[in-house]
Design a protein around this motif. Structure first.
Motif, short mmCIF file in Angstrom:
data_model
loop_
_atom_site.label_atom_id
_atom_site.label_comp_id
_atom_site.label_asym_id
_atom_site.label_seq_id
_atom_site.Cartn_x
_atom_site.Cartn_y
_atom_site.Cartn_z
N GLU A 127 27.26 -36.24 -54.59
CA GLU A 127 28.47 -36.69 -53.88
C GLU A 127 28.29 -36.64 -52.36
N ILE A 128 28.81 -37.66 -51.68
CA ILE A 128 28.98 -37.62 -50.22
C ILE A 128 30.38 -37.06 -50.00
N ILE A 129 30.47 -35.88 -49.38
CA ILE A 129 31.78 -35.24 -49.27
C ILE A 129 32.42 -35.37 -47.90
N ALA A 130 31.64 -35.72 -46.89
CA ALA A 130 32.20 -35.93 -45.56
C ALA A 130 31.25 -36.79 -44.74
N ILE A 131 31.84 -37.47 -43.76
CA ILE A 131 31.08 -38.32 -42.85
C ILE A 131 31.47 -37.93 -41.43
N GLN B 59 28.27 -46.60 -41.71
CA GLN B 59 27.76 -47.24 -40.50
C GLN B 59 26.43 -46.59 -40.11
N PRO B 60 25.55 -47.33 -39.43
CA PRO B 60 24.30 -46.72 -38.95
C PRO B 60 24.63 -45.53 -38.06
N GLY B 61 23.90 -44.45 -38.23
CA GLY B 61 24.12 -43.26 -37.41
C GLY B 61 25.15 -42.30 -37.97
N ASP B 62 25.85 -42.67 -39.05
CA ASP B 62 26.77 -41.72 -39.68
C ASP B 62 26.00 -40.50 -40.13
N GLN B 63 26.57 -39.33 -39.91
CA GLN B 63 26.01 -38.10 -40.44
C GLN B 63 26.73 -37.80 -41.74
N LEU B 64 25.97 -37.59 -42.80
CA LEU B 64 26.55 -37.41 -44.12
C LEU B 64 26.40 -35.97 -44.58
N LEU B 65 27.50 -35.41 -45.05
CA LEU B 65 27.48 -34.10 -45.69
C LEU B 65 27.48 -34.38 -47.18
N THR B 66 26.45 -33.94 -47.86
CA THR B 66 26.28 -34.28 -49.27
C THR B 66 26.10 -33.04 -50.12
N HIS C 6 17.29 -43.01 -47.29
CA HIS C 6 18.39 -43.61 -46.53
C HIS C 6 18.68 -42.87 -45.22
N LEU C 7 18.12 -41.67 -45.07
CA LEU C 7 18.47 -40.82 -43.94
C LEU C 7 17.31 -40.56 -43.01
N ALA C 8 17.63 -40.42 -41.74
CA ALA C 8 16.67 -39.99 -40.72
C ALA C 8 16.97 -38.53 -40.39
N PRO C 9 16.00 -37.78 -39.92
CA PRO C 9 16.26 -36.38 -39.56
C PRO C 9 17.30 -36.26 -38.46
N LEU C 10 18.09 -35.23 -38.54
CA LEU C 10 19.08 -34.93 -37.50
C LEU C 10 18.44 -33.96 -36.52
N HIS C 11 18.36 -34.37 -35.26
CA HIS C 11 17.78 -33.51 -34.23
C HIS C 11 18.91 -32.90 -33.43
N ILE C 12 19.02 -31.59 -33.50
CA ILE C 12 20.07 -30.88 -32.76
C ILE C 12 19.41 -30.16 -31.60
#
Length: 85
Positions: free
Chosen positions: A26-30, A46-53, A66-72
């Motif tokens: 499940e995708i639970i938040a965007i 949308q491109p660039g959406d961060q998905l909480l799954t 479908h995802l690229a790494p998130l760099h914080i």
């Protein structure tokens, strides 16, 4: 972070996303910019959406395509990090 080339881009979550993830995942938040969205079947990604799954270990490879790494880190785009630390 959703890749621009993902087939999920500009598609409602109820269509391609849920079909390719399977019913147990499940995708639970965007996170879109500074907005937190709770997804519905007609929510378009949308491109660039961060998905909480929530996904099973078996679905990891499916979602990673479908995802690229998130760099914080420190940047102007990340208001939660101070420039002095």
């Amino acid at each position: 972070v959703l890749k621009p080339e993902s087939p999920w881009v500009r598609q409602p979550i109820g269509a391609k996303c849920r079909e390719s993830l399977g019913p147990e995942n499940e995708i639970i938040a965007i996170l879109r910019g500074r907005q937190l969205l709770l997804p519905h079947s007609d929510t378009h990604l949308q491109p660039g959406d961060q998905l909480l799954t929530i996904i099973s270990p078996d679905a990891t490879e499916q979602i990673e395509q479908h995802l690229a790494p998130l760099h914080i880190g420190r940047s102007r785009n990340n208001p939660y990090k101070s420039s002095g630390s």
